[in-house]
Design a protein around this motif. Sequence first.
Motif, PDB file in Angstrom:
ATOM      1  N   ALA A 233      43.654  35.569  -1.583  1.00  0.00           N
ATOM      2  CA  ALA A 233      43.625  36.957  -1.134  1.00  0.00           C
ATOM      3  C   ALA A 233      44.919  37.683  -1.490  1.00  0.00           C
ATOM      4  CB  ALA A 233      43.386  37.003   0.376  1.00  0.00           C
ATOM      5  N   LEU A 234      46.052  37.021  -1.290  1.00  0.00           N
ATOM      6  CA  LEU A 234      47.339  37.653  -1.601  1.00  0.00           C
ATOM      7  C   LEU A 234      47.505  37.864  -3.106  1.00  0.00           C
ATOM      8  CD1 LEU A 234      49.689  35.808   0.922  1.00  0.00           C
ATOM      9  CD2 LEU A 234      48.770  38.123   1.083  1.00  0.00           C
ATOM     10  N   TRP A 235      47.083  36.881  -3.905  1.00  0.00           N
ATOM     11  CA  TRP A 235      47.215  37.019  -5.357  1.00  0.00           C
ATOM     12  C   TRP A 235      46.339  38.140  -5.892  1.00  0.00           C
ATOM     13  CZ3 TRP A 235      50.532  35.786  -8.899  1.00  0.00           C
ATOM     14  CH2 TRP A 235      51.394  34.705  -8.699  1.00  0.00           C
ATOM     15  N   LEU A 236      45.097  38.203  -5.421  1.00  0.00           N
ATOM     16  CA  LEU A 236      44.201  39.265  -5.878  1.00  0.00           C
ATOM     17  C   LEU A 236      44.686  40.629  -5.391  1.00  0.00           C
ATOM     18  CD1 LEU A 236      40.723  37.552  -5.393  1.00  0.00           C
ATOM     19  CD2 LEU A 236      41.950  37.966  -7.526  1.00  0.00           C
ATOM     20  N   GLY A 237      45.229  40.663  -4.181  1.00  0.00           N
ATOM     21  CA  GLY A 237      45.811  41.915  -3.700  1.00  0.00           C
ATOM     22  C   GLY A 237      47.029  42.322  -4.513  1.00  0.00           C
ATOM     23  N   PHE A 238      47.824  41.341  -4.904  1.00  0.00           N
ATOM     24  CA  PHE A 238      49.015  41.614  -5.713  1.00  0.00           C
ATOM     25  C   PHE A 238      48.649  42.226  -7.059  1.00  0.00           C
ATOM     26  CE2 PHE A 238      52.484  40.005  -8.570  1.00  0.00           C
ATOM     27  CZ  PHE A 238      53.488  40.807  -8.052  1.00  0.00           C
ATOM     28  N   SER A 239      47.456  41.891  -7.563  1.00  0.00           N
ATOM     29  CA  SER A 239      47.025  42.463  -8.837  1.00  0.00           C
ATOM     30  C   SER A 239      46.872  43.976  -8.748  1.00  0.00           C
ATOM     31  CB  SER A 239      45.705  41.828  -9.287  1.00  0.00           C
ATOM     32  OG  SER A 239      44.630  42.241  -8.463  1.00  0.00           O
ATOM     33  N   ARG A 240      46.554  44.498  -7.556  1.00  0.00           N
ATOM     34  CA  ARG A 240      46.440  45.943  -7.384  1.00  0.00           C
ATOM     35  C   ARG A 240      47.796  46.626  -7.522  1.00  0.00           C
ATOM     36  NH1 ARG A 240      42.346  47.897  -8.745  1.00  0.00           N
ATOM     37  NH2 ARG A 240      42.471  49.679  -7.346  1.00  0.00           N
ATOM     38  N   ILE A 241      48.861  45.910  -7.173  1.00  0.00           N
ATOM     39  CA  ILE A 241      50.216  46.447  -7.347  1.00  0.00           C
ATOM     40  C   ILE A 241      50.584  46.448  -8.820  1.00  0.00           C
ATOM     41  CG2 ILE A 241      52.642  46.115  -6.737  1.00  0.00           C
ATOM     42  CD1 ILE A 241      51.679  44.681  -4.204  1.00  0.00           C
ATOM     43  N   LEU A 242      50.239  45.370  -9.511  1.00  0.00           N
ATOM     44  CA  LEU A 242      50.614  45.248 -10.912  1.00  0.00           C
ATOM     45  C   LEU A 242      49.947  46.311 -11.782  1.00  0.00           C
ATOM     46  CD1 LEU A 242      50.465  41.364 -11.338  1.00  0.00           C
ATOM     47  CD2 LEU A 242      52.499  42.799 -11.080  1.00  0.00           C
ATOM     48  N   VAL A 243      48.700  46.646 -11.490  1.00  0.00           N
ATOM     49  CA  VAL A 243      48.004  47.642 -12.314  1.00  0.00           C
ATOM     50  C   VAL A 243      48.385  49.063 -11.929  1.00  0.00           C
ATOM     51  CG1 VAL A 243      46.057  46.106 -12.719  1.00  0.00           C
ATOM     52  CG2 VAL A 243      45.975  47.703 -10.785  1.00  0.00           C
ATOM     53  N   GLY A 244      49.276  49.216 -10.947  1.00  0.00           N
ATOM     54  CA  GLY A 244      49.765  50.534 -10.572  1.00  0.00           C
ATOM     55  C   GLY A 244      48.836  51.335  -9.690  1.00  0.00           C
ATOM     56  N   ALA A 245      47.900  50.672  -9.010  1.00  0.00           N
ATOM     57  CA  ALA A 245      46.948  51.388  -8.173  1.00  0.00           C
ATOM     58  C   ALA A 245      47.421  51.537  -6.738  1.00  0.00           C
ATOM     59  CB  ALA A 245      45.594  50.681  -8.183  1.00  0.00           C
ATOM     60  N   HIS A 246      48.342  50.633  -6.283  1.00  0.00           N
ATOM     61  CA  HIS A 246      48.750  50.649  -4.883  1.00  0.00           C
ATOM     62  C   HIS A 246      50.198  50.192  -4.734  1.00  0.00           C
ATOM     63  CE1 HIS A 246      44.824  51.450  -3.072  1.00  0.00           C
ATOM     64  NE2 HIS A 246      44.306  50.617  -3.964  1.00  0.00           N
TER      65      HIS A 246
END
Length: 301
Positions: A233-246
């Motif tokens: 869950a944390l890794w998939l959530g972290f992907s939202r930060i990397l793509v610049g969405a959150h």
Amino acid sequence: KPLAQNCGRFEKRGLMDQDMKAVKSDRMTNRLRSAGGVLSDRWRSNIETSRSFLKNRRLQGKTDNPTRVHGIRYFILLTMIVVLVATVLDLPVGQYRNQWPSFILNWARELTDIGKSGWILVPTGVVVLVAYTLDWSRFRARTRLLMAKWVALSAYVFLAVGVSGLIATTLKRVIGRARPVHFEELGAFAFRPFSADASFASFPSGHSTTIGAFCAAVAIFFPLLRFPALVLALWLGFSRILVGAHYPSDVIAGVAFGAWYAYFSALFFARYGIIFTTDASGWPVRRRGYELTKILRWSRN
């Protein structure tokens, strides 16, 4: 005269063909109406049966221990964590946006769409909908029990993911936090409440809410997978930060809220003795007979 007779015959044939088509169309319409009426009657009957079943289970008190929702302390702690993360990490992450290495960005773009809820809601929703259109009296008792367990599991996942996502979407619109795309002009803490602009719908993260709810549901149903589910869950959530969405605080809030709602949904089912019960501390645990290996073994048999 022969020409006139032939024309008359063709006209009669044309009229007969039209009449046959009309008759076939009427028959098809009647069949569809009849099938629709049968499905509608089954739907209402199954809904009434479900209501009666849940009412009886509720009155019988099928939980072994009282179910208490641990919410106030959780949300106080969550608020403190979100504020801390927002204070410490949101500004640096906003400044570093679009500077991540390309291989990390490519990896994040491949993973981030897992947070979309469609691949979870569609199959679970179809299972529940189809179940309510079936004539359960035609199946053996053991088959009905197996079907009921699959429907209950599907309903739990559907409610945990779907309702939490709906609440998160509503909160996003109400709060109206600017996404990182506006960081240069507005900073990390700009808000435009009730905005219809999707770029002002950052908090909380909807993808992270979906992932948090799904992973928490898996962790509750499979206790041995709690740690892997949390990491995922944390890794998939972290992907939202990397793509610049959150921002990081958006992701933490989304994952935590989704996880809490999956826990709340499990308690709701535990009150009726379906899928879950509660331990001595009031936390939901899987009931005996709902082990996935047993359900799959029964399905094969």
